[in-house]
Write a protein that holds these residues in place. Structure first.
Motif, PDB file in Angstrom:
ATOM      1  N   VAL A 189     -22.129 -14.575 -26.252  1.00  0.00           N
ATOM      2  CA  VAL A 189     -22.510 -15.700 -25.386  1.00  0.00           C
ATOM      3  C   VAL A 189     -23.594 -15.272 -24.408  1.00  0.00           C
ATOM      4  O   VAL A 189     -24.596 -15.968 -24.220  1.00  0.00           O
ATOM      5  N   VAL A 190     -23.403 -14.115 -23.787  1.00  0.00           N
ATOM      6  CA  VAL A 190     -24.377 -13.627 -22.814  1.00  0.00           C
ATOM      7  C   VAL A 190     -25.721 -13.362 -23.484  1.00  0.00           C
ATOM      8  O   VAL A 190     -26.777 -13.745 -22.962  1.00  0.00           O
ATOM      9  N   ILE A 191     -25.704 -12.735 -24.647  1.00  0.00           N
ATOM     10  CA  ILE A 191     -26.950 -12.457 -25.356  1.00  0.00           C
ATOM     11  C   ILE A 191     -27.658 -13.757 -25.735  1.00  0.00           C
ATOM     12  O   ILE A 191     -28.870 -13.897 -25.561  1.00  0.00           O
ATOM     13  N   ALA A 192     -26.903 -14.721 -26.244  1.00  0.00           N
ATOM     14  CA  ALA A 192     -27.508 -15.996 -26.637  1.00  0.00           C
ATOM     15  C   ALA A 192     -28.166 -16.686 -25.446  1.00  0.00           C
ATOM     16  O   ALA A 192     -29.286 -17.201 -25.547  1.00  0.00           O
ATOM     17  N   ARG A 193     -27.482 -16.695 -24.311  1.00  0.00           N
ATOM     18  CA  ARG A 193     -28.058 -17.343 -23.123  1.00  0.00           C
ATOM     19  C   ARG A 193     -29.287 -16.594 -22.645  1.00  0.00           C
ATOM     20  O   ARG A 193     -30.242 -17.202 -22.182  1.00  0.00           O
ATOM     21  N   SER A 194     -29.261 -15.270 -22.730  1.00  0.00           N
ATOM     22  CA  SER A 194     -30.391 -14.494 -22.218  1.00  0.00           C
ATOM     23  C   SER A 194     -31.643 -14.699 -23.060  1.00  0.00           C
ATOM     24  O   SER A 194     -32.756 -14.485 -22.589  1.00  0.00           O
ATOM     25  N   ARG A 195     -31.490 -15.133 -24.274  1.00  0.00           N
ATOM     26  CA  ARG A 195     -32.638 -15.341 -25.159  1.00  0.00           C
ATOM     27  C   ARG A 195     -33.185 -16.768 -25.108  1.00  0.00           C
ATOM     28  O   ARG A 195     -34.147 -17.084 -25.806  1.00  0.00           O
ATOM     29  N   ALA A 196     -32.620 -17.604 -24.284  1.00  0.00           N
ATOM     30  CA  ALA A 196     -32.984 -19.019 -24.274  1.00  0.00           C
ATOM     31  C   ALA A 196     -34.483 -19.259 -24.121  1.00  0.00           C
ATOM     32  O   ALA A 196     -35.034 -20.135 -24.769  1.00  0.00           O
ATOM     33  N   TRP A 197     -35.149 -18.519 -23.259  1.00  0.00           N
ATOM     34  CA  TRP A 197     -36.576 -18.745 -23.015  1.00  0.00           C
ATOM     35  C   TRP A 197     -37.421 -17.551 -23.422  1.00  0.00           C
ATOM     36  O   TRP A 197     -38.562 -17.418 -23.015  1.00  0.00           O
ATOM     37  N   SER A 198     -36.873 -16.673 -24.217  1.00  0.00           N
ATOM     38  CA  SER A 198     -37.597 -15.464 -24.589  1.00  0.00           C
ATOM     39  C   SER A 198     -38.446 -15.693 -25.836  1.00  0.00           C
ATOM     40  O   SER A 198     -38.280 -16.697 -26.539  1.00  0.00           O
ATOM     41  N   PRO A 199     -39.323 -14.754 -26.160  1.00  0.00           N
ATOM     42  CA  PRO A 199     -40.126 -14.883 -27.379  1.00  0.00           C
ATOM     43  C   PRO A 199     -39.286 -14.951 -28.658  1.00  0.00           C
ATOM     44  O   PRO A 199     -39.766 -15.434 -29.669  1.00  0.00           O
ATOM     45  N   VAL A 200     -38.049 -14.479 -28.623  1.00  0.00           N
ATOM     46  CA  VAL A 200     -37.196 -14.551 -29.819  1.00  0.00           C
ATOM     47  C   VAL A 200     -36.454 -15.882 -29.909  1.00  0.00           C
ATOM     48  O   VAL A 200     -35.702 -16.122 -30.832  1.00  0.00           O
ATOM     49  N   SER A 201     -36.689 -16.744 -28.948  1.00  0.00           N
ATOM     50  CA  SER A 201     -36.027 -18.045 -28.923  1.00  0.00           C
ATOM     51  C   SER A 201     -36.453 -18.896 -30.117  1.00  0.00           C
ATOM     52  O   SER A 201     -37.586 -18.853 -30.558  1.00  0.00           O
ATOM     53  N   GLY A 202     -35.520 -19.689 -30.606  1.00  0.00           N
ATOM     54  CA  GLY A 202     -35.850 -20.635 -31.666  1.00  0.00           C
ATOM     55  C   GLY A 202     -36.543 -21.866 -31.128  1.00  0.00           C
ATOM     56  O   GLY A 202     -37.043 -22.690 -31.882  1.00  0.00           O
ATOM     57  N   GLY A 203     -36.581 -21.990 -29.824  1.00  0.00           N
ATOM     58  CA  GLY A 203     -37.213 -23.139 -29.179  1.00  0.00           C
ATOM     59  C   GLY A 203     -38.492 -22.715 -28.490  1.00  0.00           C
ATOM     60  O   GLY A 203     -39.346 -22.066 -29.073  1.00  0.00           O
ATOM     61  N   HIS A 204     -38.601 -23.030 -27.231  1.00  0.00           N
ATOM     62  CA  HIS A 204     -39.806 -22.745 -26.450  1.00  0.00           C
ATOM     63  C   HIS A 204     -39.733 -21.337 -25.865  1.00  0.00           C
ATOM     64  O   HIS A 204     -38.729 -20.961 -25.274  1.00  0.00           O
ATOM     65  N   ALA A 205     -40.777 -20.575 -26.008  1.00  0.00           N
ATOM     66  CA  ALA A 205     -40.854 -19.255 -25.382  1.00  0.00           C
ATOM     67  C   ALA A 205     -41.677 -19.358 -24.110  1.00  0.00           C
ATOM     68  O   ALA A 205     -42.781 -19.904 -24.117  1.00  0.00           O
ATOM     69  N   ALA A 206     -41.138 -18.860 -23.016  1.00  0.00           N
ATOM     70  CA  ALA A 206     -41.849 -18.864 -21.742  1.00  0.00           C
ATOM     71  C   ALA A 206     -43.038 -17.915 -21.821  1.00  0.00           C
ATOM     72  O   ALA A 206     -43.029 -16.938 -22.567  1.00  0.00           O
ATOM     73  N   THR A 207     -44.058 -18.219 -21.038  1.00  0.00           N
ATOM     74  CA  THR A 207     -45.230 -17.349 -20.974  1.00  0.00           C
ATOM     75  C   THR A 207     -45.556 -17.038 -19.520  1.00  0.00           C
ATOM     76  O   THR A 207     -45.132 -17.755 -18.598  1.00  0.00           O
ATOM     77  N   ALA A 208     -46.322 -15.984 -19.309  1.00  0.00           N
ATOM     78  CA  ALA A 208     -46.716 -15.587 -17.962  1.00  0.00           C
ATOM     79  C   ALA A 208     -47.636 -16.613 -17.316  1.00  0.00           C
ATOM     80  O   ALA A 208     -47.796 -16.631 -16.099  1.00  0.00           O
ATOM     81  N   ASP A 209     -48.251 -17.483 -18.112  1.00  0.00           N
ATOM     82  CA  ASP A 209     -49.167 -18.488 -17.583  1.00  0.00           C
ATOM     83  C   ASP A 209     -48.454 -19.656 -16.901  1.00  0.00           C
ATOM     84  O   ASP A 209     -49.094 -20.420 -16.176  1.00  0.00           O
ATOM     85  N   GLU A 210     -47.171 -19.787 -17.135  1.00  0.00           N
ATOM     86  CA  GLU A 210     -46.423 -20.913 -16.553  1.00  0.00           C
ATOM     87  C   GLU A 210     -46.111 -20.643 -15.077  1.00  0.00           C
ATOM     88  O   GLU A 210     -45.997 -19.499 -14.645  1.00  0.00           O
ATOM     89  N   ASP A 211     -45.944 -21.710 -14.343  1.00  0.00           N
ATOM     90  CA  ASP A 211     -45.647 -21.643 -12.916  1.00  0.00           C
ATOM     91  C   ASP A 211     -44.374 -20.837 -12.663  1.00  0.00           C
ATOM     92  O   ASP A 211     -43.386 -20.988 -13.377  1.00  0.00           O
ATOM     93  N   GLN A 212     -44.395 -20.007 -11.645  1.00  0.00           N
ATOM     94  CA  GLN A 212     -43.229 -19.178 -11.317  1.00  0.00           C
ATOM     95  C   GLN A 212     -42.013 -20.019 -10.934  1.00  0.00           C
ATOM     96  O   GLN A 212     -40.876 -19.611 -11.163  1.00  0.00           O
ATOM     97  N   ALA A 213     -42.237 -21.191 -10.364  1.00  0.00           N
ATOM     98  CA  ALA A 213     -41.121 -22.079 -10.027  1.00  0.00           C
ATOM     99  C   ALA A 213     -40.405 -22.540 -11.289  1.00  0.00           C
ATOM    100  O   ALA A 213     -39.179 -22.705 -11.303  1.00  0.00           O
ATOM    101  N   VAL A 214     -41.157 -22.730 -12.360  1.00  0.00           N
ATOM    102  CA  VAL A 214     -40.556 -23.108 -13.647  1.00  0.00           C
ATOM    103  C   VAL A 214     -39.698 -21.969 -14.159  1.00  0.00           C
ATOM    104  O   VAL A 214     -38.567 -22.172 -14.613  1.00  0.00           O
ATOM    105  N   HIS A 215     -40.204 -20.741 -14.070  1.00  0.00           N
ATOM    106  CA  HIS A 215     -39.422 -19.576 -14.495  1.00  0.00           C
ATOM    107  C   HIS A 215     -38.132 -19.467 -13.693  1.00  0.00           C
ATOM    108  O   HIS A 215     -37.059 -19.215 -14.250  1.00  0.00           O
ATOM    109  N   ALA A 216     -38.223 -19.650 -12.396  1.00  0.00           N
ATOM    110  CA  ALA A 216     -37.036 -19.558 -11.544  1.00  0.00           C
ATOM    111  C   ALA A 216     -36.012 -20.621 -11.927  1.00  0.00           C
ATOM    112  O   ALA A 216     -34.813 -20.340 -12.005  1.00  0.00           O
ATOM    113  N   ARG A 217     -36.474 -21.821 -12.167  1.00  0.00           N
ATOM    114  CA  ARG A 217     -35.569 -22.909 -12.558  1.00  0.00           C
ATOM    115  C   ARG A 217     -34.910 -22.599 -13.904  1.00  0.00           C
ATOM    116  O   ARG A 217     -33.726 -22.828 -14.096  1.00  0.00           O
TER     117      ARG A 217
END
Length: 76
Positions: A33-61
């Motif tokens: 469960v912990v591993i799955a949640r930790s990958r939610a926004w990572s490059p290995v995600s099956g959905g959207h991968a966060a990037t450094a170009d996105e607003d830091q407030a978005v990352h925090a949220r």
């Protein structure tokens, strides 16, 4: 993560459970469960991968929801 690493992790979870720090349940399942949640926004995600170009407030949220989910799933 190899088999010996997974064993060390699940043993650590079992010790935390015995100390009353982590909820009861299958240690491997809780780790999954912990591993799955930790990958939610990572490059290995099956959905959207966060990037450094996105607003830091978005990352925090985005960090807040997985954090809260893991805390809820593992709380004693």
């Amino acid at each position: 993560m190899g088999p010996s690493s997974a064993s060390a992790e699940t043993e650590a979870i079992a010790r935390a459970q015995a100390a009353g720090l982590v909820r009861e349940g299958d240690p491997f399942g809780l780790m999954a469960v912990v591993i799955a949640r930790s990958r939610a926004w990572s490059p290995v995600s099956g959905g959207h991968a966060a990037t450094a170009d996105e607003d830091q407030a978005v990352h925090a949220r985005r960090r807040t929801l997985p954090h809260d989910c893991v805390r809820s799933a593992t709380a004693p």
